[in-house]
Design a protein around this motif. Structure first.
Motif, mmCIF file in Angstrom:
data_model
loop_
_atom_site.group_PDB
_atom_site.id
_atom_site.type_symbol
_atom_site.label_atom_id
_atom_site.label_comp_id
_atom_site.label_asym_id
_atom_site.label_seq_id
_atom_site.Cartn_x
_atom_site.Cartn_y
_atom_site.Cartn_z
ATOM 1 N N GLN A 48 0.816 -1.207 0.000
ATOM 2 C CA GLN A 48 0.000 0.000 0.000
ATOM 3 C C GLN A 48 0.854 1.264 0.000
ATOM 4 O O GLN A 48 0.515 2.243 -0.672
ATOM 5 N N ARG A 77 -6.408 -7.463 -0.278
ATOM 6 C CA ARG A 77 -5.156 -7.281 0.461
ATOM 7 C C ARG A 77 -4.679 -8.655 0.928
ATOM 8 O O ARG A 77 -5.471 -9.467 1.368
ATOM 9 N N ARG A 87 0.654 -4.684 3.758
ATOM 10 C CA ARG A 87 -0.275 -5.469 2.949
ATOM 11 C C ARG A 87 0.050 -5.257 1.480
ATOM 12 O O ARG A 87 0.281 -4.132 1.038
ATOM 13 N N LEU A 89 -1.293 -5.366 -2.309
ATOM 14 C CA LEU A 89 -2.576 -5.193 -2.988
ATOM 15 C C LEU A 89 -2.603 -6.023 -4.265
ATOM 16 O O LEU A 89 -1.602 -6.106 -4.975
#
Length: 147
Positions: A48, A77, A87, A89
């Motif tokens: 992220q 995620r 996380r 994506l």
């Protein structure tokens, strides 16, 4: 002349972003959502923070965008194996088809924008933009080092 070039670059960037915003609205996406999908397609496997930097938004702002998009089934995620706090994506099956539509919108938009430029002029423009981008990146590095 230098200031005129700067104003033109800035105005063209603003107009291009506005045109993009208007075109993607027909897909039911905000410009930020569309840009995120295109970024995820171009840079798979990034976290992220990477995409927040690319989209020039604060991480918390991107988190809110992702929350809504994840709820709607556009992105997912997954834990980052290199950093338990981060996380990664990913596009979903739903968004992969939309990305192709976005790419078509962008291609058509740039065909309009580049109307009247032949292939040689387009290659020359691409080369100049590449050099300008490299100069901007180098200037930013100097600022980060000195700042």
């Amino acid at each position: 002349m230098i200031l005129d070039i700067g104003y033109r670059m800035s105005d063209n960037s603003r107009l291009l972003r506005r045109l993009f915003d208007e075109r993607v609205r027909d897909l039911g996406l905000t410009a930020a959502q569309a840009r995120l999908l295109l970024s995820l397609n171009r840079h798979p496997g990034e976290n992220q923070a990477f995409h927040a930097e690319r989209l020039e938004v604060e991480p918390i702002t991107l988190t809110r965008i992702i929350d809504r998009m994840e709820e709607a089934g556009w992105v997912e995620r997954k834990a980052d194996p290199a950093d338990r706090r981060a996380r990664i994506l990913h596009l979903t099956d739903k968004s992969r088809g939309t990305v192709e539509g976005l790419r078509q919108i962008v291609e058509a938009m740039f065909e309009e924008v580049l109307t009247g430029l032949d292939d040689g002029e387009r290659r020359h423009l691409a080369g100049m933009l590449e050099r300008i981008g490299a100069n901007l990146a180098a200037a930013r590095e100097v600022e980060l080092v000195n700042g």
